[in-house]
Design a protein around this motif. Structure first.
Motif, mmCIF file in Angstrom:
data_model
loop_
_atom_site.group_PDB
_atom_site.id
_atom_site.type_symbol
_atom_site.label_atom_id
_atom_site.label_comp_id
_atom_site.label_asym_id
_atom_site.label_seq_id
_atom_site.Cartn_x
_atom_site.Cartn_y
_atom_site.Cartn_z
ATOM 1 N N GLY A 73 -6.789 -7.256 16.752
ATOM 2 C CA GLY A 73 -6.408 -8.396 17.572
ATOM 3 C C GLY A 73 -5.684 -9.496 16.831
ATOM 4 N N GLU A 74 -5.524 -9.337 15.510
ATOM 5 C CA GLU A 74 -4.814 -10.389 14.757
ATOM 6 C C GLU A 74 -3.409 -10.617 15.296
ATOM 7 O OE1 GLU A 74 -6.765 -10.468 10.298
ATOM 8 O OE2 GLU A 74 -4.993 -9.241 10.638
ATOM 9 N N GLY A 75 -2.773 -9.519 15.730
ATOM 10 C CA GLY A 75 -1.426 -9.675 16.277
ATOM 11 C C GLY A 75 -1.401 -10.552 17.510
ATOM 12 N N ASN A 76 -2.464 -10.486 18.310
ATOM 13 C CA ASN A 76 -2.516 -11.299 19.525
ATOM 14 C C ASN A 76 -2.785 -12.775 19.240
ATOM 15 O OD1 ASN A 76 -1.986 -9.280 21.416
ATOM 16 N ND2 ASN A 76 -4.135 -8.745 21.672
ATOM 17 N N VAL A 77 -3.282 -13.100 18.039
ATOM 18 C CA VAL A 77 -3.584 -14.511 17.755
ATOM 19 C C VAL A 77 -2.513 -15.196 16.927
ATOM 20 C CG1 VAL A 77 -6.060 -14.025 17.843
ATOM 21 C CG2 VAL A 77 -4.930 -14.157 15.621
ATOM 22 N N GLN A 115 -3.264 -1.390 10.097
ATOM 23 C CA GLN A 115 -3.854 -2.688 10.419
ATOM 24 C C GLN A 115 -4.893 -3.081 9.367
ATOM 25 O OE1 GLN A 115 -3.137 -4.716 13.449
ATOM 26 N NE2 GLN A 115 -4.022 -6.157 11.987
ATOM 27 N N GLY A 116 -5.666 -2.101 8.915
ATOM 28 C CA GLY A 116 -6.656 -2.391 7.886
ATOM 29 C C GLY A 116 -6.027 -2.818 6.572
ATOM 30 N N GLU A 117 -4.892 -2.198 6.246
ATOM 31 C CA GLU A 117 -4.210 -2.544 4.995
ATOM 32 C C GLU A 117 -3.694 -3.984 4.985
ATOM 33 O OE1 GLU A 117 -1.127 0.328 4.698
ATOM 34 O OE2 GLU A 117 -2.462 1.998 4.172
ATOM 35 N N VAL A 118 -3.256 -4.471 6.149
ATOM 36 C CA VAL A 118 -2.616 -5.792 6.187
ATOM 37 C C VAL A 118 -3.530 -6.890 6.719
ATOM 38 C CG1 VAL A 118 -0.345 -4.735 6.443
ATOM 39 C CG2 VAL A 118 -1.610 -5.414 8.497
ATOM 40 N N THR A 119 -4.794 -6.567 6.989
ATOM 41 C CA THR A 119 -5.707 -7.538 7.604
ATOM 42 C C THR A 119 -5.784 -8.844 6.832
ATOM 43 O OG1 THR A 119 -7.083 -5.900 8.726
ATOM 44 C CG2 THR A 119 -8.142 -7.970 8.146
ATOM 45 N N VAL A 120 -6.081 -8.768 5.553
ATOM 46 C CA VAL A 120 -6.243 -9.987 4.748
ATOM 47 C C VAL A 120 -4.911 -10.677 4.543
ATOM 48 C CG1 VAL A 120 -6.942 -10.859 2.481
ATOM 49 C CG2 VAL A 120 -8.340 -9.145 3.643
ATOM 50 N N LEU A 122 -2.316 -10.731 6.539
ATOM 51 C CA LEU A 122 -1.926 -11.442 7.758
ATOM 52 C C LEU A 122 -2.630 -12.789 7.855
ATOM 53 C CD1 LEU A 122 -1.766 -8.701 10.553
ATOM 54 C CD2 LEU A 122 0.113 -10.118 9.729
ATOM 55 N N LEU A 123 -3.897 -12.823 7.481
ATOM 56 C CA LEU A 123 -4.623 -14.090 7.492
ATOM 57 C C LEU A 123 -3.992 -15.073 6.505
ATOM 58 C CD1 LEU A 123 -8.269 -12.710 7.689
ATOM 59 C CD2 LEU A 123 -7.032 -13.916 9.499
ATOM 60 N N ARG A 124 -3.665 -14.589 5.327
ATOM 61 C CA ARG A 124 -3.022 -15.467 4.341
ATOM 62 C C ARG A 124 -1.690 -15.976 4.857
ATOM 63 N NH1 ARG A 124 -4.379 -11.322 -0.597
ATOM 64 N NH2 ARG A 124 -6.521 -12.044 -1.022
ATOM 65 N N ASP A 125 -0.928 -15.082 5.513
ATOM 66 C CA ASP A 125 0.366 -15.481 6.058
ATOM 67 C C ASP A 125 0.213 -16.563 7.123
ATOM 68 O OD1 ASP A 125 1.624 -13.696 4.388
ATOM 69 O OD2 ASP A 125 1.907 -12.155 5.918
ATOM 70 N N MET A 126 -0.931 -16.543 7.829
ATOM 71 C CA MET A 126 -1.194 -17.562 8.848
ATOM 72 C C MET A 126 -1.902 -18.783 8.273
ATOM 73 S SD MET A 126 -2.203 -15.423 12.308
ATOM 74 C CE MET A 126 -3.440 -14.329 11.577
ATOM 75 N N ASP A 127 -1.991 -18.859 6.931
ATOM 76 C CA ASP A 127 -2.635 -19.972 6.232
ATOM 77 C C ASP A 127 -4.114 -20.094 6.606
ATOM 78 O OD1 ASP A 127 -2.732 -22.088 4.433
ATOM 79 O OD2 ASP A 127 -2.254 -23.594 5.967
ATOM 80 N N ILE A 128 -4.761 -18.929 6.740
ATOM 81 C CA ILE A 128 -6.192 -18.888 7.049
ATOM 82 C C ILE A 128 -6.926 -18.347 5.831
ATOM 83 C CG2 ILE A 128 -7.970 -17.872 8.526
ATOM 84 C CD1 ILE A 128 -5.914 -17.669 10.757
ATOM 85 N N ASP A 129 -7.730 -19.190 5.209
ATOM 86 C CA ASP A 129 -8.532 -18.739 4.072
ATOM 87 C C ASP A 129 -9.638 -17.839 4.595
ATOM 88 O OD1 ASP A 129 -9.375 -18.470 1.494
ATOM 89 O OD2 ASP A 129 -10.367 -20.428 1.367
#
Length: 375
Positions: A73-77, A115-120, A122-129
């Motif tokens: 669901g990261e793509g949806n957020v 999706q599992g490979e890019v999970t963390v 994607l969060l970094r790209d969205m500035d989410i620690d």
């Protein structure tokens, strides 16, 4: 970590999310503790939806909400995080709890691998620690990390706990059931019997697994079926794309209530184009069954009225709750020279020995394409 200890450490009183099997302990705990309660717990249609609901909660209360979801669901957020929550826009704090499917080095289904490979990342790209939660993580570790994050949250930033498989535990079982009697597998078996060699696009989860096993039991190949193992909510759009390009073939879409709710706008697009060769079947058990059985809002949603309002021909829109009329309505849909919509109310539950497709997603696509195009 026991789920009670995890939620106590979070110190939150509002949760909104989309259920995930990796977070089943959390989902069941929330259902047992709150049920569906607007003050404390809402199951949303999709991850962007729950992020926006959480933003509204913060605007109204000043408190920090928790949004839970599978990493798919990261793509949806991305949009609401980047253009709503981000501290360069409105600065709305939020704690994400994300189930890590497809974690590198851990076997999982094909739709979760990338999706599992890019999970963390994607969060970094969205500035989410983020903080990884595994079986060794202690409640105090959660408390300590939240203390470290207080400045960021007060500044309107977002943070995330990424939960590995087996990290959270709940001893108590949460039962899920409805009053319907038709099994989903029996319904799919009857669809297969009526559709013959017509192409079928099937939604993600147990429906596709059951369709695969029905073909195996029948001694049939799998060239008629596109199994949408990921991309929840998009099977009807895939079916529309096919139906518009191959108007001489009857195209069947087997959809689910959770999937249809996730991207309900697709029904408006289908209704606007009215492909005469598309049969849209919605299997509705009022549940996100594949990830544990947590409820959807389908019990308060009149999908037949939605379909008619979106432009599906009303004379070919119907609902089935028992087996007596099912075959007749399926045959009518097959013979109809117009877009059809059929909602079938199904029971929650599947065989304990239900397997998974033994072909890869790429093999499924190639087999389907060869048959679809007559190659």
């Amino acid at each position: 970590m026991q789920i009670n200890d995890f939620t106590k450490a979070l110190q939150a009183d509002f949760y909104c999310g989309v259920p995930d099997s990796q977070l089943k302990a959390l989902c069941d705990h929330l259902m047992l503790t709150y049920g569906i309660d607007p003050a404390h717990h809402i199951i949303a249609a999709n991850e962007g939806n729950c992020t926006a609901i959480a933003a509204g909660y913060h605007l109204a209360t000043g408190k920090v909400p928790v949004v839970y979801m599978q990493n798919s669901g990261e793509g949806n957020v991305i949009n609401p995080v980047a253009s709503l929550l981000n501290d360069k826009v409105y600065g709305i704090p939020c704690i994400f709890v994300i189930g890590w499917r497809g974690e590198p080095g851990v076997h999982d289904e094909p739709q979760h691998i990338y999706q599992g490979e890019v999970t963390v990342q994607l969060l970094r790209d969205m500035d989410i620690d983020c903080c990884i939660v595994d079986a060794q993580t202690a409640p105090q570790d959660i408390v300590d990390r939240l203390n470290e994050w207080q400045g960021a949250l007060q500044a309107g930033k977002q943070v995330a706990f990424v939960v590995k498989k087996g990290a959270l535990a709940l001893q108590e079982k949460c039962p899920y059931r409805n009053e319907y009697v038709l099994s989903r597998e029996e319904v799919i078996r009857r669809i297969v019997a009526v559709s013959g060699n017509d192409p079928i696009v099937c939604t993600t989860g147990k429906a596709s697994r059951e369709l695969f096993e029905i073909r195996e039991a029948n001694g049939q190949g799998h060239g008629c079926d596109f199994l949408t193992v990921g991309s929840m909510g998009h099977s009807s759009s895939i079916a529309l794309g096919i139906a518009l390009q191959i108007p001489h073939k009857k195209i069947w879409c087997i959809d689910g209530d959770g999937a249809a709710l996730m991207h309900m706008g697709a029904m408006a697009v289908i209704g606007a184009h009215k492909p005469r060769n598309l049969v849209h079947i919605l299997l509705n058990n009022n549940a996100h069954e594949t990830v544990g059985g947590m409820p959807t809002v389908a019990n308060t949603t009149d999908f037949t009225a939605v379909a008619a309002a979106c432009g599906y021909p009303s004379e070919h829109v119907g609902r089935v709750t028992d087996g007596k009329m099912l075959d007749g309505m399926l045959y009518n849909a097959k013979e109809a020279d117009c877009l059809s919509f059929l909602e079938i109310r199904c029971a929650i539950g599947s065989r304990a020995d239900l397997g998974r497709p033994t072909t890869t997603a790429r093999q499924n696509k190639e087999s389907f394409v060869r048959q679809l195009r007559g190659l």
